[in-house]
Design an enzyme around this catalytic site. Structure first.
Site, short mmCIF file in Angstrom:
data_model
loop_
_atom_site.label_atom_id
_atom_site.label_comp_id
_atom_site.label_asym_id
_atom_site.label_seq_id
_atom_site.Cartn_x
_atom_site.Cartn_y
_atom_site.Cartn_z
N HIS A 84 7.88 -7.75 -3.68
CA HIS A 84 6.60 -8.17 -4.26
C HIS A 84 6.72 -9.50 -5.01
CE1 HIS A 84 4.27 -4.50 -3.50
NE2 HIS A 84 5.45 -3.91 -3.55
N VAL A 127 -18.65 -11.77 -24.69
CA VAL A 127 -18.18 -12.90 -23.86
C VAL A 127 -18.93 -12.99 -22.53
CG1 VAL A 127 -16.13 -13.91 -22.78
CG2 VAL A 127 -15.87 -12.48 -24.79
N ASP A 128 -19.00 -11.86 -21.82
CA ASP A 128 -19.47 -11.94 -20.43
C ASP A 128 -20.94 -12.34 -20.34
OD1 ASP A 128 -16.97 -10.95 -20.10
OD2 ASP A 128 -17.60 -8.90 -19.70
N LYS A 143 -11.57 -11.42 -16.55
CA LYS A 143 -11.97 -11.66 -17.94
C LYS A 143 -11.38 -12.96 -18.52
CE LYS A 143 -13.80 -9.53 -21.67
NZ LYS A 143 -15.05 -8.76 -21.68
N SER A 158 -22.74 -13.79 -22.54
CA SER A 158 -22.98 -15.13 -23.11
C SER A 158 -22.59 -16.23 -22.13
CB SER A 158 -22.20 -15.32 -24.42
OG SER A 158 -22.52 -14.32 -25.33
N GLY A 202 0.84 -1.19 0.00
CA GLY A 202 0.00 0.00 0.00
C GLY A 202 0.87 1.23 0.00
N GLU A 253 4.39 -11.15 -6.30
CA GLU A 253 3.38 -11.23 -7.37
C GLU A 253 3.85 -10.59 -8.67
OE1 GLU A 253 3.42 -9.35 -4.77
OE2 GLU A 253 2.49 -7.39 -5.06
N CYS A 283 5.22 -6.17 1.59
CA CYS A 283 5.55 -4.75 1.56
C CYS A 283 4.89 -4.00 2.73
CB CYS A 283 5.16 -4.17 0.19
SG CYS A 283 5.86 -2.55 -0.07
N TYR A 284 3.88 -3.18 2.47
CA TYR A 284 3.22 -2.50 3.59
C TYR A 284 2.72 -3.52 4.61
CZ TYR A 284 -0.06 0.44 6.19
OH TYR A 284 -0.72 1.10 7.19
#
Ligand code: XMP
Length: 537
Positions: A190, A247-248, A393, A250, A77, A192, A104-105
């Site tokens: 980090h 896409v979404d 997505k 459907s 953060g 990630e 981190c934070y």
């Protein structure tokens, strides 16, 4: 619509709902302290087939425990623990007895609240750094002793809290700490971010060695549990879904259809500003290939007559939005009269929208009134089913693939709710729509045959209100100009114009001018966002 039912606004629906798998065993909760990388942590964990949710760090402790987490991650953060506006997170989360990983934070939060000392670093470290692992600990097990990592911190841990040991360091600062008795680990860097070379191994250690979760969050598992949940939720009721063919909506419709079959009715509206052959193609795909119970409404006249004479971009958007709601409302009433009461509305809301709406945002200026088939009014008193509200997505595409949906739907580039109307500058008329449809179809065809369609965020044509002089054969022409737009983007918020290969541009240009009667000039849009927007209106 069922007027006697309570109002369920879209706002209500964005709070945790029965569609949220809150109590499954292998959930990792990520408490968001505001880092730009928080969503990335969630994605990295999901890539390991482990379910993770992001909660604002300020949520009540009960909401964290209600998710029954197998482990908790405290994100990075921008604040210092001493800032007056440092996020007011409940430090009792550290005493729940669940494995904790601070990043981190998160490390500074742990240090500060468990009796250590945090101070402003003499030298701030942002970017690449090298970390040395100095102690054996399950979190860092199997990692090379010297690690290239991605670091970002202004503060540093000066004194460790009682019970903690140093596990990693840089030349200047503490890079990792642990108290294995309390099952708390933290790193200053980090894991990630992919610049941290063995970041994924570190996260895997946390998930599988420390939290002991199973890698069971697979498409198959998701589909099975979601279908079952929807079945229980809806009971013997009926649902409707506004489909765009994208896409979404459907994938959401196919999931609900699996659960309740033809008690789901999908409504697909031709608003007169769809792409070439889109009305037929979407019907073929959804009704023919996917077996959905689909009502296709030809409302071209309704939309185009409302749009006559209108040139202002915002006015166009508002007219289309309002008209869509009116058409959808009419259809919903018709379905109710025919088949019985409708209680549920299916929407393709995705996880980033949920996270976005749960974090506190400052006032932001309206650039465009975005809307899509999901933007239905609160007066439509239907309860919401949002089967994709936990997914990103690309995860939606994964689920769609597992559901056997055609790639043509899953790989479709985004298309705005107001359709070609925001790509026709000036008045929207049937003939100008037809002109743009032809030009746009050529752009898409050429991009597809160059193998670029799925690598580009969006690629399309725009019809300009500009006539210019040209020469065809020996004839003078005076006709319209068309712009070609192709952009790379992660999420539509920012975008870079795509340097399309010259031969592709050349084929697009020559085909449009030769094949589309009414366009004699093609230009290429080389504006990024910002300062441009992706759509021209
Ligand atoms: P802009 O033009 O704002 O577009 O840079 C960003 C992304 O949003 C899409 N877009 C819309 N999508 N309803 C939608 O569902 C809308 O009203 C709308 N307007 C723009 C646009 O295509 C791009 O992907």
């Amino acid at each position: 619509m069922q007027k006697e039912r309570p109002v369920h606004s879209s706002k209500t629906a964005l709070n945790p709902s029965p569609s949220q798998p809150a109590a499954q065993a292998s959930t990792i909760v990520i408490l968001d302290f505001g880092s730009q990388y928080t969503q990335l942590i969630a994605r990295r964990i999901r890539e390991q087939n482990v379910f993770s949710i992001v909660l604002p760090c300020t949520v009540p402790l009960e909401q964290i425990t209600a998710a029954n987490p197998a482990g908790i991650i405290l994100s990075g953060g921008p604040c210092s623990v001493y800032d007056a506006d440092a996020p007011a997170a409940d430090a009792r989360v550290l005493a729940l007895g669940k494995p904790i990983l601070g990043i981190c934070y998160g490390l500074q939060f742990i240090t500060h609240h468990l009796g250590g000392k945090v101070s402003s670093a003499a030298r701030r470290e942002y970017g690449h750094a090298e970390v040395k692992i100095v102690a054996e600990t399950p979190l860092l097990s199997g990692l090379a002793k010297h690690q290239p990592v991605w670091m970002s911190h202004g503060d540093e841990a000066l004194e460790l809290p009682p019970g903690f040991v140093l596990t990693a360091k840089t030349d200047n600062a503490v890079a990792g700490i642990a108290d294995e008795n309390r099952r708390i680990w933290a790193v200053q860097f980090h894991p990630e971010v992919h610049h941290t070379r063995q970041g994924t191994d570190l996260l895997r250690n946390f998930l599988f060695r420390i939290c002991g979760v199973a890698a069971d969050w697979t498409p198959e598992h998701f589909i099975q549990t979601t279908v079952e949940r929807i079945r229980q939720q809806v009971g013997t009721g009926r649902a409707i879904c506004a489909l765009s063919g994208g896409v979404d909506s459907s994938v959401a419709a196919v999931l609900v259809h699996r659960a309740i079959g033809d008690r789901l009715t999908c409504v697909f509206v031709d608003n007169g500003v769809l792409r070439k052959n889109e009305f037929q193609k979407v019907q073929e795909n959804l009704r023919g290939h996917l077996g959905l119970n689909l009502v296709a409404v030809d409302a071209r006249e309704r939309f185009l007559s409302r749009l006559a004479g209108v040139t202002d971009p915002e006015a166009k958007r508002k007219i289309i939005g309002r008209e869509f709601i009116a058409v959808f409302d009419d259809e919903a009433q018709r379905i109710a009269e025919h088949s019985g009461t409708v209680d549920w509305l299916v929407q393709g809301t995705l996880y980033p929208d949920v996270i976005e709406s749960s974090s506190v945002k400052g006032p932001s200026q309206t650039i465009k009134s975005h809307h899509n088939v999901g933007g239905l009014p609160e007066t439509m008193q239907l309860k919401l089913i949002e089967p994709l509200r936990d997914l990103f997505k690309d995860e939606v595409r994964r689920m769609g693939r597992d559901l056997g949906m055609p790639e043509e739907i899953l790989q479709r580039q985004p298309f705005p709710g107001p359709g070609l109307a925001v790509r026709i500058l000036g008045e929207v008329t049937a003939s100008r729509v037809a002109l743009l449809q032809e030009a746009d179809a050529i752009v898409v065809e050429e991009i597809k045959s160059a193998g670029l369609y799925t690598k580009i965020w969006q690629s399309f044509a725009v019809l300009l209100p500009v006539q210019s002089v040209g020469v065809m054969g020996d004839q003078r022409t005076y006709a319209a100009t068309c712009a070609v737009r192709a952009v790379h983007s992660e999420d539509g918020m920012t975008a870079d114009w795509t340097p399309l290969p010259y031969d592709v541009l050349q084929r697009i240009s020559s085909r449009i001018v030769n094949e589309v009667r009414g366009i004699n000039r093609v230009v290429y849009d080389i504006t990024s966002k910002p300062p441009g927007t992706i759509e021209w209106e």
